[in-house]
Design an enzyme around this catalytic site. Structure first.
Site, PDB file in Angstrom:
ATOM      1  N   ASP A 123       0.873  -1.178   0.000  1.00  0.00           N
ATOM      2  CA  ASP A 123       0.000   0.000   0.000  1.00  0.00           C
ATOM      3  C   ASP A 123       0.903   1.220   0.000  1.00  0.00           C
ATOM      4  O   ASP A 123       2.008   1.192   0.568  1.00  0.00           O
ATOM      5  CB  ASP A 123      -0.897   0.000   1.241  1.00  0.00           C
ATOM      6  CG  ASP A 123      -1.980  -1.066   1.183  1.00  0.00           C
ATOM      7  OD1 ASP A 123      -2.467  -1.353   0.078  1.00  0.00           O
ATOM      8  OD2 ASP A 123      -2.349  -1.596   2.249  1.00  0.00           O
ATOM      9  N   ASP A 137      -6.971  -1.427  -4.593  1.00  0.00           N
ATOM     10  CA  ASP A 137      -8.026  -1.107  -3.633  1.00  0.00           C
ATOM     11  C   ASP A 137      -9.030  -0.127  -4.237  1.00  0.00           C
ATOM     12  O   ASP A 137     -10.237  -0.269  -4.056  1.00  0.00           O
ATOM     13  CB  ASP A 137      -7.429  -0.504  -2.361  1.00  0.00           C
ATOM     14  CG  ASP A 137      -6.510  -1.462  -1.623  1.00  0.00           C
ATOM     15  OD1 ASP A 137      -6.643  -2.684  -1.801  1.00  0.00           O
ATOM     16  OD2 ASP A 137      -5.644  -0.972  -0.877  1.00  0.00           O
TER      17      ASP A 137
END
Length: 163
Positions: A123, A137
Site C-alpha cells: 500500500d 483497492d
C-alpha cells in the site's frame, strides 16, 4: 469473443499491470521516506499490509498466515469471476455491471498476486486519516460502487422494461 469482451479483458489486465507497476515503484522509491504531495492531506508512503483491508483479522484477534490469506483471497476472486460469468450468461449483466465486475476482478487479482508473491500487499497512498491504500483497492471500491449503482438502477426499472 466480442470486441466488448476483449476490451474489458484488456482493461482489467492493464489495470493489474498498472497496480503492480505502481507498487514496484512505491517499494523502490518510497521505502526510505514518505513523499508529501499535499502536506497533511495526500502522502505517498510505502507500507506492507500482511492483513486484509483495515487489518480486520488482526483487529479481531484472528491470526492468519499469508498462505491462508492467499487462499481466502483467491477463493473470493474466483467467486467474483464466477458470479460475473453466470450473470453475463443469463443476460442479467448490463454494461455498468461488466465494468464493475472488471474493476473488482482486476483489483482482487492485483492484491492476490501481491499476497502470493510477496507475502503481503503493498500500500502506498495515504489521504488524510484514511488507511493507506493502492490502485487495486481503488479499483475494487469503484467497481463495487458501480455494481451497487447498477443494482439500484435495475430495482427502479419497471418490470415491463426488465427484459
Amino acid at each position: 469473443m466480442t470486441v466488448r469482451r476483449v476490451a474489458l479483458l484488456l482493461f482489467a489486465l492493464g489495470l493489474v499491470g498498472c497496480d503492480h507497476g505502481t507498487k514496484t515503484l512505491a517499494a523502490r522509491e518510497l521505502a526510505g521516506a514518505p513523499l508529501s504531495i499535499v502536506s497533511g492531506v495526500v502522502d505517498l508512503r510505502f507500507t506492507r499490509n500482511p492483513d486484509t483491508a483495515f487489518s480486520l483479522f488482526e483487529r479481531f484477534g484472528v491470526p492468519l498466515g499469508p498462505g491462508v490469506l492467499v487462499g481466502l483471497a483467491t477463493a473470493a476472486t474466483l467467486l467474483v469471476a464466477l458470479t460475473w460469468l453466470v450473470r453475463a450468461r443469463r443476460g442479467h449483466a448490463r454494461a455498468l455491471d461488466h465494468v464493475g465486475y472488471a474493476l473488482v476482478l482486476a483489483g482482487a487479482v492485483g492484491n492476490v498476486l501481491d499476497r502470493a508473491f510477496r507475502g503481503y500487499v503493498v500500500d502506498f497512498v495515504r489521504v488524510g486519516a484514511w488507511p493507506v491504500f493502492n490502485v487495486a483497492d481503488v479499483a475494487v471500491v469503484v467497481g463495487m460502487g458501480l455494481l451497487a449503482l447498477a443494482a439500484l438502477r435495475r430495482d427502479r426499472t419497471p418490470d415491463t422494461m426488465k427484459a
